[in-house]
Design a protein around this motif. Structure first.
Motif, mmCIF file in Angstrom:
data_model
loop_
_atom_site.group_PDB
_atom_site.id
_atom_site.type_symbol
_atom_site.label_atom_id
_atom_site.label_comp_id
_atom_site.label_asym_id
_atom_site.label_seq_id
_atom_site.Cartn_x
_atom_site.Cartn_y
_atom_site.Cartn_z
ATOM 1 N N MET A 1 1.066 -1.169 -0.282
ATOM 2 C CA MET A 1 -0.083 0.243 -0.027
ATOM 3 C C MET A 1 1.007 1.104 0.124
ATOM 4 O O MET A 1 1.706 1.635 0.541
ATOM 5 C CB MET A 1 -1.157 -0.470 1.356
ATOM 6 N N ILE A 2 0.750 2.299 -0.731
ATOM 7 C CA ILE A 2 1.259 3.658 -0.953
ATOM 8 C C ILE A 2 1.061 4.627 -0.291
ATOM 9 O O ILE A 2 -0.405 4.683 -0.755
ATOM 10 C CB ILE A 2 2.351 4.164 -2.454
ATOM 11 N N VAL A 3 1.054 5.705 0.673
ATOM 12 C CA VAL A 3 0.321 6.247 1.647
ATOM 13 C C VAL A 3 0.843 7.494 1.863
ATOM 14 O O VAL A 3 2.190 7.875 1.205
ATOM 15 C CB VAL A 3 0.395 6.404 3.406
ATOM 16 N N LEU A 4 0.094 8.435 1.991
ATOM 17 C CA LEU A 4 0.948 9.962 1.951
ATOM 18 C C LEU A 4 1.011 10.039 4.134
ATOM 19 O O LEU A 4 -0.413 10.048 4.363
ATOM 20 C CB LEU A 4 -0.512 10.977 1.987
ATOM 21 N N VAL A 5 2.020 10.594 3.639
ATOM 22 C CA VAL A 5 2.911 11.034 5.248
ATOM 23 C C VAL A 5 2.661 12.468 6.078
ATOM 24 O O VAL A 5 3.415 12.994 4.521
ATOM 25 C CB VAL A 5 3.971 9.385 6.000
ATOM 26 N N GLU A 6 2.030 12.830 6.878
ATOM 27 C CA GLU A 6 2.694 14.289 7.501
ATOM 28 C C GLU A 6 4.113 13.934 7.611
ATOM 29 O O GLU A 6 4.345 13.115 8.859
ATOM 30 C CB GLU A 6 1.513 14.607 8.516
ATOM 31 N N GLY A 7 5.058 15.152 7.108
ATOM 32 C CA GLY A 7 6.003 15.376 7.577
ATOM 33 C C GLY A 7 6.012 15.930 9.001
ATOM 34 O O GLY A 7 5.226 16.139 9.991
ATOM 35 N N PRO A 8 7.760 16.208 9.570
ATOM 36 C CA PRO A 8 7.582 16.686 10.873
ATOM 37 C C PRO A 8 7.333 17.881 11.163
ATOM 38 O O PRO A 8 7.931 18.972 9.715
ATOM 39 C CB PRO A 8 9.266 15.882 11.872
ATOM 40 N N GLY A 9 7.374 19.028 11.801
ATOM 41 C CA GLY A 9 7.513 20.369 11.967
ATOM 42 C C GLY A 9 6.437 21.020 12.330
ATOM 43 O O GLY A 9 5.340 20.111 12.254
ATOM 44 N N ASP A 10 6.913 22.547 13.000
ATOM 45 C CA ASP A 10 5.551 22.905 13.478
ATOM 46 C C ASP A 10 4.613 23.385 12.122
ATOM 47 O O ASP A 10 3.751 23.862 12.630
ATOM 48 C CB ASP A 10 5.910 23.551 14.918
#
Length: 104
Positions: A1-10
Motif C-alpha cells: 500500500m502507498i500512503v501519504l505521510v505528514e512530515g515533522p515540524g510545526d
C-alpha cells in the motif's frame, strides 16, 4: 500500500508518499507502521531503490523510487491517507531490495 505521510515540524508540514513494508498482520492494530519513503528524484540505483510508475493504481503523480535504504517506523497517526497500491511484482522487488539492504 502507498500512503501519504505528514512530515515533522510545526510550521511548514511537508507531506510525501511512503510505501508500507510492514506485514499486513500488524497494519490495523499496531500504533506504528514501518515504511520506506518514495522520491521523484530517480537515480536508477537498482540494488536498493525500486521504481514505481505514476498511475491511478499507485496513486502517485510522478514516476518515483521506493528508497529501501531509508526505512522508517512512524506513528500511525502520521499517515494522512492511502494513495494507492503496489503491484505484486514491485513488492517482490522491494522484498529483494530489503533482503539485500538488511543482509537477511
Amino acid at each position: 500500500m502507498i500512503v501519504l505521510v505528514e512530515g515533522p515540524g510545526d510550521l511548514a508540514v511537508k507531506r510525501r508518499p511512503f510505501l508500507v513494508v510492514q506485514s499486513d498482520l500488524f497494519n490495523e492494530a499496531h500504533a506504528s507502521v514501518t515504511l520506506v519513503p518514495m522520491t521523484s528524484l530517480t537515480g536508477g540505483e537498482t540494488l536498493f531503490r525500486v521504481p514505481f510508475p505514476a498511475s491511478d493504481s499507485t496513486g502517485i503523480s510522478v514516476e518515483s523510487e521506493a528508497q529501501v535504504d531509508k526505512i522508517k517506523t512512524l506513528r500511525r497517526s502520521r499517515v494522512v491517507r492511502v494513495l494507492g497500491q503496489a503491484d505484486a511484482t514491485s513488492m517482490e522487488q522491494v522484498d529483494q531490495a530489503l533482503r539485500r539492504w538488511l543482509a537477511l
